[in-house]
Design an enzyme around this catalytic site. Structure first.
Site, mmCIF file in Angstrom:
data_model
loop_
_atom_site.group_PDB
_atom_site.id
_atom_site.type_symbol
_atom_site.label_atom_id
_atom_site.label_comp_id
_atom_site.label_asym_id
_atom_site.label_seq_id
_atom_site.Cartn_x
_atom_site.Cartn_y
_atom_site.Cartn_z
ATOM 1 N N ASN A 98 -3.458 7.853 -13.181
ATOM 2 C CA ASN A 98 -3.635 7.618 -11.752
ATOM 3 C C ASN A 98 -3.891 8.945 -11.041
ATOM 4 O O ASN A 98 -2.992 9.795 -10.965
ATOM 5 C CB ASN A 98 -2.367 6.952 -11.198
ATOM 6 C CG ASN A 98 -2.481 6.561 -9.735
ATOM 7 O OD1 ASN A 98 -3.169 7.218 -8.954
ATOM 8 N ND2 ASN A 98 -1.794 5.505 -9.353
ATOM 9 N N HIS B 187 10.974 9.382 -2.774
ATOM 10 C CA HIS B 187 11.722 9.344 -4.017
ATOM 11 C C HIS B 187 11.092 10.262 -5.056
ATOM 12 O O HIS B 187 11.794 10.985 -5.768
ATOM 13 C CB HIS B 187 11.774 7.910 -4.541
ATOM 14 C CG HIS B 187 10.435 7.240 -4.646
ATOM 15 N ND1 HIS B 187 9.545 7.171 -3.587
ATOM 16 C CD2 HIS B 187 9.809 6.619 -5.691
ATOM 17 C CE1 HIS B 187 8.450 6.537 -3.977
ATOM 18 N NE2 HIS B 187 8.586 6.197 -5.245
ATOM 19 N N ARG B 188 9.760 10.242 -5.136
ATOM 20 C CA ARG B 188 9.081 11.102 -6.102
ATOM 21 C C ARG B 188 9.229 12.568 -5.701
ATOM 22 O O ARG B 188 9.403 13.438 -6.553
ATOM 23 C CB ARG B 188 7.609 10.708 -6.218
ATOM 24 C CG ARG B 188 6.894 11.432 -7.358
ATOM 25 C CD ARG B 188 5.517 10.841 -7.662
ATOM 26 N NE ARG B 188 5.643 9.526 -8.275
ATOM 27 C CZ ARG B 188 5.265 8.389 -7.707
ATOM 28 N NH1 ARG B 188 4.717 8.397 -6.496
ATOM 29 N NH2 ARG B 188 5.406 7.238 -8.338
ATOM 30 N N PHE C 42 -0.134 4.236 -1.869
ATOM 31 C CA PHE C 42 -0.582 3.204 -2.808
ATOM 32 C C PHE C 42 0.609 2.316 -3.127
ATOM 33 O O PHE C 42 1.723 2.527 -2.639
ATOM 34 C CB PHE C 42 -1.171 3.833 -4.085
ATOM 35 C CG PHE C 42 -0.266 4.822 -4.765
ATOM 36 C CD1 PHE C 42 0.567 4.426 -5.798
ATOM 37 C CD2 PHE C 42 -0.251 6.153 -4.381
ATOM 38 C CE1 PHE C 42 1.408 5.331 -6.428
ATOM 39 C CE2 PHE C 42 0.586 7.074 -5.008
ATOM 40 C CZ PHE C 42 1.420 6.653 -6.032
ATOM 41 N N GLY C 43 0.385 1.298 -3.951
ATOM 42 C CA GLY C 43 1.481 0.411 -4.329
ATOM 43 C C GLY C 43 2.038 -0.344 -3.130
ATOM 44 O O GLY C 43 1.302 -0.912 -2.329
ATOM 45 N N TYR C 44 3.345 -0.304 -3.001
ATOM 46 C CA TYR C 44 4.031 -1.047 -1.942
ATOM 47 C C TYR C 44 4.129 -0.264 -0.624
ATOM 48 O O TYR C 44 4.759 -0.731 0.325
ATOM 49 C CB TYR C 44 5.450 -1.414 -2.400
ATOM 50 C CG TYR C 44 5.507 -2.297 -3.618
ATOM 51 C CD1 TYR C 44 5.355 -3.683 -3.511
ATOM 52 C CD2 TYR C 44 5.708 -1.759 -4.886
ATOM 53 C CE1 TYR C 44 5.402 -4.503 -4.634
ATOM 54 C CE2 TYR C 44 5.758 -2.574 -6.012
ATOM 55 C CZ TYR C 44 5.607 -3.939 -5.878
ATOM 56 O OH TYR C 44 5.657 -4.752 -6.991
ATOM 57 N N ASP C 45 3.503 0.904 -0.558
ATOM 58 C CA ASP C 45 3.666 1.774 0.611
ATOM 59 C C ASP C 45 3.406 1.090 1.959
ATOM 60 O O ASP C 45 4.161 1.309 2.913
ATOM 61 C CB ASP C 45 2.778 3.012 0.484
ATOM 62 C CG ASP C 45 3.385 4.075 -0.417
ATOM 63 O OD1 ASP C 45 4.592 3.991 -0.715
ATOM 64 O OD2 ASP C 45 2.651 4.997 -0.826
ATOM 65 N N ASP D 70 8.847 7.439 -13.912
ATOM 66 C CA ASP D 70 8.823 5.990 -13.759
ATOM 67 C C ASP D 70 9.457 5.697 -12.418
ATOM 68 O O ASP D 70 10.500 6.272 -12.064
ATOM 69 C CB ASP D 70 9.585 5.288 -14.879
ATOM 70 C CG ASP D 70 9.242 3.803 -14.930
ATOM 71 O OD1 ASP D 70 8.045 3.468 -14.918
ATOM 72 O OD2 ASP D 70 10.162 2.968 -14.968
#
Length: 209
Positions: free
Chosen positions: A11, A190-191, A160-163, A77
């Protein structure tokens, strides 16, 4: 040849994000004297992520990439834990709507699952575990979280994702992660927390003295 660290991802958004996060603390990465390269650029296929925790899956990826390339590997992850769904999607966040699900599919499944849950009961958190595995078998993991809640209408086109469906407690005005500039998100994500914690371990690898 420029020293390399392989990141267990295909990604490009995630590769850029990790480079920003580590580059803030590690001059060699910030200057480009150490290169972060995606595993897919080296022809490494994604390993099967069959762990039941974020830590297990991060290590599965980092171990596989280090073994395949002979280079130190970084992996993470991450996922969304929703309290009203007993922690789901959790480690299946990327596959919540099925193994080949898109972000849109996963978001639609999340909204449907929370359709009868009042907004004030939609507390959730993003979790990230970052891992470093070296070719001589050293391993370390670091965890970061971002507390917030899930909303039922998407806002913003960043991330991206659930953002677009997640409002972090640390933001003002009810903005979703999808409405935050990358640098602003990095400071609370979190990342960001996980990789800032891992940066000391990476710096020690690059300069063991």
């Amino acid at each position: 040849m420029t020293p390399r660290l392989v990141v267990a991802t295909g990604n490009p958004h995630k590769l850029d994000e990790i480079a920003r996060l580590l580059g803030g603390s590690i001059p060699e990465i910030r200057s480009g004297s150490v290169e972060l390269v995606a595993m897919t650029d080296l022809g490494v296929p994604p390993p099967v992520e069959d762990g039941d925790t974020f830590e297990a899956n991060a290590l599965i990826k980092a171990r596989a990439v280090a073994a395949a390339t002979g280079l130190p590997a970084l992996a993470d992850d991450s996922g969304l834990e929703v309290d009203a769904l007993d922690g789901a999607p959790g480690v299946r966040s990327a596959r919540y709507a099925g193994d080949d699900a898109s972000d849109a599919d996963n978001n639609a499944a999340l909204v449907a699952a929370l359709a009868d849950v009042p907004e004030d009961e939609r507390t959730a958190r993003f979790v990230c575990v970052a891992a470093l595995v070296t070719v001589d078998g050293r391993e370390v993991t670091r965890r970061g979280t971002m507390e917030g809640r899930v909303v039922d209408q998407p806002r913003g086109d960043q991330g991206f994702g659930y953002d677009p469906y997640f409002v972090a407690d640390a933001t003002d005005g009810g903005r979703t992660n999808g409405q935050l500039a990358p640098a602003e998100k990095d400071t609370i994500s979190h990342r960001g927390a996980a990789f800032r914690a891992l940066a000391e371990d990476v710096a020690r690898l690059l300069d063991p003295a």
